[in-house]
Design a protein around this motif. Structure first.
Motif, PDB file in Angstrom:
ATOM      1  N   UNK A  32      -6.544  -9.353  -5.183  1.00 25.71           N
ATOM      2  CA  UNK A  32      -7.728  -8.629  -4.554  1.00 25.71           C
ATOM      3  C   UNK A  32      -7.114  -7.383  -3.806  1.00 25.71           C
ATOM      4  N   UNK A  33      -6.429  -6.557  -4.775  1.00 28.76           N
ATOM      5  CA  UNK A  33      -5.740  -5.392  -4.056  1.00 28.76           C
ATOM      6  C   UNK A  33      -6.661  -4.344  -3.702  1.00 28.76           C
ATOM      7  N   UNK A  34      -7.717  -4.186  -4.510  1.00 29.18           N
ATOM      8  CA  UNK A  34      -8.637  -3.163  -4.069  1.00 29.18           C
ATOM      9  C   UNK A  34      -9.989  -3.435  -4.286  1.00 29.18           C
ATOM     10  N   UNK A 198      -4.867   0.338  -0.246  1.00 32.71           N
ATOM     11  CA  UNK A 198      -5.165   1.311   0.824  1.00 32.71           C
ATOM     12  C   UNK A 198      -4.078   1.525   1.812  1.00 32.71           C
ATOM     13  N   UNK A 199      -3.641   0.284   2.342  1.00 32.19           N
ATOM     14  CA  UNK A 199      -2.517   0.386   3.548  1.00 32.19           C
ATOM     15  C   UNK A 199      -1.297   1.096   3.165  1.00 32.19           C
ATOM     16  N   UNK A 227      -8.890   4.874  -5.980  1.00 34.55           N
ATOM     17  CA  UNK A 227      -9.640   5.400  -4.762  1.00 34.55           C
ATOM     18  C   UNK A 227      -8.812   4.818  -3.466  1.00 34.55           C
ATOM     19  N   UNK A 228      -8.603   3.654  -3.316  1.00 39.11           N
ATOM     20  CA  UNK A 228      -8.149   2.999  -2.275  1.00 39.11           C
ATOM     21  C   UNK A 228      -6.923   3.786  -1.824  1.00 39.11           C
ATOM     22  N   UNK A 229      -5.926   3.750  -2.456  1.00 36.83           N
ATOM     23  CA  UNK A 229      -4.799   4.744  -2.105  1.00 36.83           C
ATOM     24  C   UNK A 229      -5.282   6.387  -1.681  1.00 36.83           C
ATOM     25  N   UNK A 232      -6.376   5.882   1.804  1.00 30.34           N
ATOM     26  CA  UNK A 232      -5.349   5.431   2.695  1.00 30.34           C
ATOM     27  C   UNK A 232      -4.714   7.201   2.896  1.00 30.34           C
ATOM     28  N   UNK A 233      -4.468   7.858   1.691  1.00 32.83           N
ATOM     29  CA  UNK A 233      -3.722   9.119   2.062  1.00 32.83           C
ATOM     30  C   UNK A 233      -4.600   9.991   3.007  1.00 32.83           C
TER      31      UNK A 233
END
Ligand code: AHR
Length: 320
Positions: A32-34, A198-199, A227-229, A232-233
């Motif tokens: 469930x990474x994203x 994201x983290x 998108x999640x990364x 985070x960025x």
């Protein structure tokens, strides 16, 4: 015989004939990474329910070892069909041979496995990740041209990659580089892994920014593999006083709702769609296998590209 009873028996026998035989599917999900993955899991569970497929769902929590164990368990359980989204491309041949020996068909969903192992699967259903990388590069060029003048002739790009060894990370990198090299205006100056989380996108970006004084203007853009990364960025850039979407152009892949919100806020420039809504296609493929149809070896899912200017109109239509 009473007429009502006669009619009821008639109806039951028609229904019994029409209902397809039951299918049990073992599905090994990556984790469930994203937000994409969460939507993908929901789509699979919803479609199984709608299609009357009994789903044995196993969450591998990002581990290939767990996926291998889950697939071996499905074989012992003698499920009718096995499906899985492989966390990485390599290391599946042995377990696939075991499934073949037990005559259990295997469907690969979302992420590809090594081409040399395709002889052991019924089909691979998923997006064209290389094309997504190409589209992201085109988006970036368009957004940079709108935003900036670059006198040196090359826009400096930071790439934040997805999970090491995974098909989307490998292919999106390749596709992006293809267009970057041809364009002559994009130059990747840094590439870091963010595992689609994201983290980690935030952590990686903060690490880069710590070594890059704002005044040096060390880069022009960020290409995140999801998108999640990118979100985070964006948080990291804002935290260090940069204006993402304006001073730094940000492009990513997936097209989750939060990406549209970030585009409306003017902080993300473009997202390339990769649809997680694969559940119905998966269940249809399982039914086709059951009825003896030969499937296409490769079923490509289609998707769009959404620049910042389309975000307001598109957000209400998003399903994930
Ligand atoms: O395999 C698809 C990728 O996996 C998505 O782009 C990413 O968000 C997910 O974790």
């Amino acid at each position: 015989m009473d007429l009502t009873l006669y009619i009821l028996i008639g109806i039951f026998s028609v229904v019994a004939q029409a209902a397809p035989p039951p299918i049990t599917m073992g599905f090994s999900q990556i984790g469930a990474e994203s937000a994409w993955r969460v939507a993908n899991t929901k789509s699979i569970k919803d479609a199984a329910k709608a299609e009357g497929v009994e789903l044995i769902f196993a969450d591998a929590q990002q581990s290939q070892v767990n996926q291998l164990k889950a697939i071996k368990t499905f074989i012992l359980q003698k499920v009718d069909v096995i499906a899985f989204s492989p966390v990485v491309t390599t290391g599946w041949r042995k377990v696939l041979l075991e499934a073949k020996k037990s005559k259990i068909p295997v469907i690969v969903l979302d992420r590809e496995i090594d081409k040399k192992d395709h002889d052991l699967i019924s089909t691979f259903i998923g997006a064209d990740f290389r094309e997504e990388g190409r589209r992201a590069a085109h988006c970036l060029v368009d957004a940079l041209k709108l935003k900036k003048e670059n006198k040196a002739g090359a826009y400096r790009v930071i790439e934040i990659r997805g999970t090491e060894g995974s098909a989307p990370a490998i292919e999106r990198s390749k596709g992006f580089r293809e267009v970057a090299d041809q364009s002559g205006v994009l130059k990747i100056v840094r590439s870091e892994g963010g595992d689609f989380k994201e983290s980690l996108g935030k952590e990686v970006m903060e690490g880069i920014l710590d070594g890059t004084p704002k005044a040096s203007g060390g880069f022009d853009a960020v290409f995140a593999h999801n998108d999640n990364m990118a979100l985070g960025a964006i948080a990291a850039l804002k935290g260090r006083g940069f204006k993402p979407g304006k001073e730094v152009v940000v492009v990513s892949v997936d097209a989750i709702r939060e990406a549209f919100e970030a585009m409306i806020a003017g902080e993300l420039n473009c997202t390339v769609e990769c649809s997680p809504l694969l559940g119905t296609q998966l269940m249809t493929a399982a039914r086709d296998i059951q009825s003896g149809k030969t499937l296409e070896k490769r079923i490509i899912t289609r998707a769009g590209v959404f620049p910042m200017s389309s975000a307001k109109d598109e957000l209400p239509k998003r399903q994930y």
